[in-house]
Every structure is written in structure tokens, then in C-alpha cells.
Design an enzyme around this catalytic site. Structure first.
Site, PDB file in Angstrom:
ATOM      1  N   CYS A 325       0.829  -1.199   0.000  1.00 38.61           N
ATOM      2  CA  CYS A 325       0.000   0.000   0.000  1.00 38.61           C
ATOM      3  C   CYS A 325       0.872   1.260   0.000  1.00 38.61           C
ATOM      4  O   CYS A 325       1.518   1.551  -0.997  1.00 38.61           O
ATOM      5  CB  CYS A 325      -0.973  -0.026   1.185  1.00 38.61           C
ATOM      6  SG  CYS A 325      -2.355   1.129   0.982  1.00 38.61           S
ATOM      7  N   HIS A 423      -3.610  -5.276   1.111  1.00 33.16           N
ATOM      8  CA  HIS A 423      -3.442  -5.638   2.516  1.00 33.16           C
ATOM      9  C   HIS A 423      -3.916  -7.074   2.704  1.00 33.16           C
ATOM     10  O   HIS A 423      -4.821  -7.541   2.015  1.00 33.16           O
ATOM     11  CB  HIS A 423      -4.264  -4.714   3.414  1.00 33.16           C
ATOM     12  CG  HIS A 423      -3.705  -3.340   3.552  1.00 33.16           C
ATOM     13  ND1 HIS A 423      -2.491  -3.088   4.145  1.00 33.16           N
ATOM     14  CD2 HIS A 423      -4.196  -2.131   3.167  1.00 33.16           C
ATOM     15  CE1 HIS A 423      -2.259  -1.789   4.129  1.00 33.16           C
ATOM     16  NE2 HIS A 423      -3.271  -1.182   3.528  1.00 33.16           N
TER      17      HIS A 423
END
Length: 480
Positions: A325, A423
Site C-alpha cells: 500500500c 493488505h
């Protein structure tokens, strides 16, 4: 009747106790949902419909054998620094607010939270509510939508959780109850003493003293335990103790690190260490740059501490570098902010990938994903299909590097640097196995793949809870 679990302070185990109660009730055939009106955490989860909630409420939903929903955590505060937080309302960004301005919003937010609670009660009947922090924050009584204001509105039984490991448990319990507003004190129907070490028989007179002081029954004394459950917030990082294992993985502990639950499966099979900016990265077999709430600010902090040079040096030595991310965004060539994530400007990335990211709107991408790892890397080649979720601002131009996953991420030609928005990647056993097998083989060590089908940790939690807490008394509270 629903009930509410409150605490003497933060980090006493409220989230885990709620999860335990939920699983115990489900095992009795009682439908129940978790609820926390307001949570503050950078560890979050994306629901099936793309809403963002705290990871603790997702964990509690799983304990209740439910899919997480936005009603379970209607208000999520994500700290950004400088006494400012992003407010996520019903799963989506509402606004960034300084703390003083936030309290002006609480009447509206409480209304939304109560509506979410009402929907859960209507659907499930029983709800286990979790308070936030300490219940007796006397300076916040008129605006505490997670504890006193909520408890006054709901009028449901309260169970108080205290952490004996910290010491001062008598003052914690007695002080909290005595400092509660007078109308709330009679609602405290039980006390749970958590994180006890040693022989509980030694504390028998302590239970008697607490009950005499408060007039409230001690429902149980829960021993200190360790189960593979997701961590709620950054306080939990300090509790982590890496294992003495031959493979060492450094996760950069960025100032605004988020979703470090991504690495909790790896922690069981490698020495995963959370290294602060400025800490030495020498001797690690892999470096991971995790997610962050403030990509550009944390990149600046990383640079100021000289950690960027350590990462680039590790790359030159053939050490794998992985970005998740915000970490993926940092690996790129440039980051351009139009004033939505941090101060407006153009910032150089680490330059290990050719991609570039622009923050052009306040909107956030939140969705659950299923991806196929591209067989173009000695690490990615054996991952196969993986699942996870995305929570990020910014849009990334992928540049000239190869795609790392179907529709996401980029990887260098030698496969040793890759980034992804996903994630939960390394919570997939196949992904964790792929990385660990590569790292172990590189050190000429034998690696045994992760065994799936282990006992459900929520059942283990419920069993431990039932052994040490009077669950029948809790069920009786629900039936009143």
C-alpha cells in the site's frame, strides 16, 4: 438485552473479551453481533461492500461467525498527526478534523452511531457493545460517544475489564466505578480481571476485596494468554516479541504505520522485527515497507533518518524489498500530492520501481480483492491466487515494470522488489509460504510449509474464557 464491555483504560483487553463473549454465545445458539460506536485505529478492514471499519470489529464479527459490516463500527478515527484525524463514517471518509473541531461533530456522529446500533439490534437481537479507552474519562463525559454518552442512551448492563498485569488493579476498578456518572454506576453488573500471571488462588482475597469495595461481582480472572488474533492498534507493537528463528524480516515501523496485522502470520515462522526509522537494517533477509496513513510524511521521516539509504543498500546486496500500500507508493519514482494527503507538491520516491502516484482527490479506494500472482519472480511464482483488501488514497501509474498481481502492483525484472496495494497478502498461507520458502532456501535451510486446518483460535479463546469466567452469569444479563 444487549450488554456493554467497558475498560479501566486502553489496552486492557476489551476487544478480546467482546470476541470471547460473542463466540461463547454463538456456541450456545444465540445470534449476536459486535458493536463499537467509535474506534481509533490505523489497523482497519474492508467489508464486502467496500466500507472501512476497525480490524477489532472485523475480528469480533468473525468470532460471532458473521461477515463484518459498517454498522459494527460506524465511526472510525484514523490519526494523521498534529492532533488531526480522518473521520471514517459508516465505512467512508467523512472529513479530516482537529480534535477540538471533532467534539463539535459528536452530536451528529452519536445519532449515526445509535442508528447503526438500532439496525444491529433489529437484525440480530443481541449485541455486545465495546467501549473505547477508559470508561471514566471525566473531562469527556459530555462528549464521549463511545462510553458514557452511549451507555446513558442505551441503559444496558456494563461489564468492566481491568488489566492486572499493569499493577494497581484495585485503584483501576474502584476508581473507575466511583468516577462514573451516578446514573451509570448501578449498570455495572460484573468485573473481569484480565491478563493474570501465576496461580489465581493467590488472588482469591483480592476478588473478595474488590467485591466488598464496589458491591459488584467479579465474574472471573482471565490468565495471560497468546492466540493468533489480529492486533488492534499501535500499542500492540510494543507487546510483540520476535521469535528466535533463522530468517529475519524487517518491517519498517513508520510513524503512521497502518495495518501491521498484515504480517502476523509471518511472525509465527520468521523473526519479524518492527524497526523504527533510523534503526539498522543490517543482517535482515527481507525488508518490508508497510502501509501508512501518511505516505508522504512517512517517506520524509524515513529519509531524514537515513533509512532510505539502508533500504537502497540492502537492494544492492540482493535483499528482497517489498512494499504494501503506502510502502508500494514509496517504492516508486515520484509522488505528487495536490493537497489531499499531505502538503501539495511533488516528492521523489525511493526509485526502486518505475511507478508514480498522484493524490488528486480526497476519495479513498476500499474494496476486497482476489488476485493471481504473476509467475515472474522467484517469490511470486508459487503464490497462486491470493485474497486481501485495498484501503488507499492516490492513483498509481504503473510505469514500465512488470505486473506483480493481476490488476495490481509492479515487480522488478529480477523479481526481488515488488509492491502491491493488497493488505492481507501475507495472511494467505500460499503467499507466506512463497516468501518464507525463498528466504529459507537462500540460507540453505529447510522450510516446512504452513499447516492449514489448525484449531479455530476463536474456539480456543471461547474455551479459555468459559474456563475462567462465569459465562452463565453473562447469559443471564442478556436474558433480563
Amino acid at each position: 438485552m444487549p450488554l456493554m464491555v467497558v475498560g479501566t483504560s486502553s489496552h486492557v483487553g476489551k476487544s478480546t473479551m467482546v470476541a470471547a463473549i460473542c463466540r461463547c454465545l454463538v456456541r450456545r445458539g444465540i445470534r449476536v453481533a459486535p458493536f463499537k460506536s467509535q474506534n481509533m485505529s490505523l489497523n482497519s478492514f474492508v467489508t464486502a461492500d467496500g466500507g472501512e471499519i476497525g480490524i477489532a470489529q472485523a475480528m469480533q464479527a468473525w468470532a460471532a461467525r458473521l461477515s463484518p459490516t459498517i454498522d459494527m463500527n460506524p465511526v472510525l478515527l484514523k490519526p494523521k498527526g498534529d492532533c488531526t484525524s480522518q473521520v471514517v463514517l459508516l465505512g467512508h471518509p467523512y472529513k479530516d478534523v482537529p480534535i477540538a473541531e471533532y467534539y463539535m461533530e459528536t452530536p451528529y456522529l452519536l445519532t449515526e452511531a445509535l442508528a447503526a446500533y438500532g439496525r444491529l439490534v433489529e437484525e440480530y437481537g443481541e449485541v455486545v457493545v465495546e467501549g473505547a479507552g477508559g470508561a471514566a474519562e471525566v473531562n469527556l463525559y459530555d462528549r464521549d460517544i463511545a462510553n458514557t454518552l452511549l451507555a446513558e442512551k442505551l441503559g444496558i448492563p456494563l461489564i468492566l475489564v481491568a488489566d492486572i498485569e499493569r499493577g494497581g488493579v484495585f485503584a483501576q476498578v474502584y476508581g473507575t466505578i466511583k468516577l462514573l456518572p451516578a446514573p451509570l454506576r448501578p449498570l455495572v453488573k460484573g468485573i473481569i480481571i484480565n491478563k493474570f500471571r501465576g496461580d489465581p488462588a493467590i488472588f482469591a482475597n483480592g476478588i473478595r476485596i474488590i467485591e466488598e469495595l464496589t458491591g459488584v461481582t467479579v465474574l472471573g480472572v482471565v490468565p495471560h494468554f497468546s492466540l493468533p488474533l489480529p492486533s488492534e492498534d499501535s500499542l500492540s507493537i510494543g507487546d510483540k516479541r520476535h521469535r528466535d528463528l533463522p530468517v529475519r524480516i524487517a518491517v519498517i515501523r513508520l510513524p503512521h504505520i497502518s495495518n501491521f496485522t498484515d504480517f502476523e502470520l509471518l511472525e509465527q515462522y520468521a523473526a519479524v522485527e518492527y524497526v523504527p526509522c533510523g534503526g539498522s537494517l543490517a543482517g535482515y533477509d527481507c525488508i518490508i515497507i508497510p502501509g501508512t496513513k501518511n505516505t508522504i510524511e512517512d517517506l520524509a521521516a524515513l529519509r531524514e533518518a537515513g533509512t532510505d539509504r539502508e533500504i537502497l543498500s540492502a537492494r544492492e546486496q540482493g535483499i528482497p524489498v517489498i512494499g504494501i500500500c503506502g510502502g508500494y507508493q514509496m517504492l516508486g519514482a515520484t509522488l505528487i500530492d495536490d493537497g489531499f494527503e499531505s502538503a501539495a507538491g511533488e516528492y521523489p520516491g525511493l526509485g526502486l520501481l518505475d511507478c508514480s502516484t498522484r493524490f488528486a482527490t480526497y476519495s479513498k479506494n476500499t474494496m476486497q480483492v482476489k488476485r493471481l500472482a504473476a509467475p515472474v519472480s522467484p517469490i511470486l511464482v508459487s503464490m497462486g491466487e491470493v485474497t486481501g483488501y485495498e484501503i488507499h488514497m492516490g492513483v498509481t501509474d504503473p510505469g514500465t515494470d512488470q505486473e506483480a498481481f493481476s490488476g495490481d502492483g509492479r515487480v522488478t525484472a529480477d523479481g526481488l522488489v515488488f509492491g502491491t496495494y493488497m493488505h492481507g497478502l501475507f495472511l494467505n498461507p500460499s503467499a507466506a509460504d512463497a516468501l518464507l520458502a525463498y528466504l529459507y532456501a537462500k540460507k540453505e535451510l529447510t522450510y516446512s510449509p504452513i499447516q492449514t486446518g489448525a484449531a479455530d483460535p476463536y474456539d480456543l479463546l471461547a474455551g479459555l474464557f468459559e474456563e475462567h469466567v462465569d459465562m452463565e452469569a453473562i447469559v443471564a444479563l442478556l436474558e433480563k
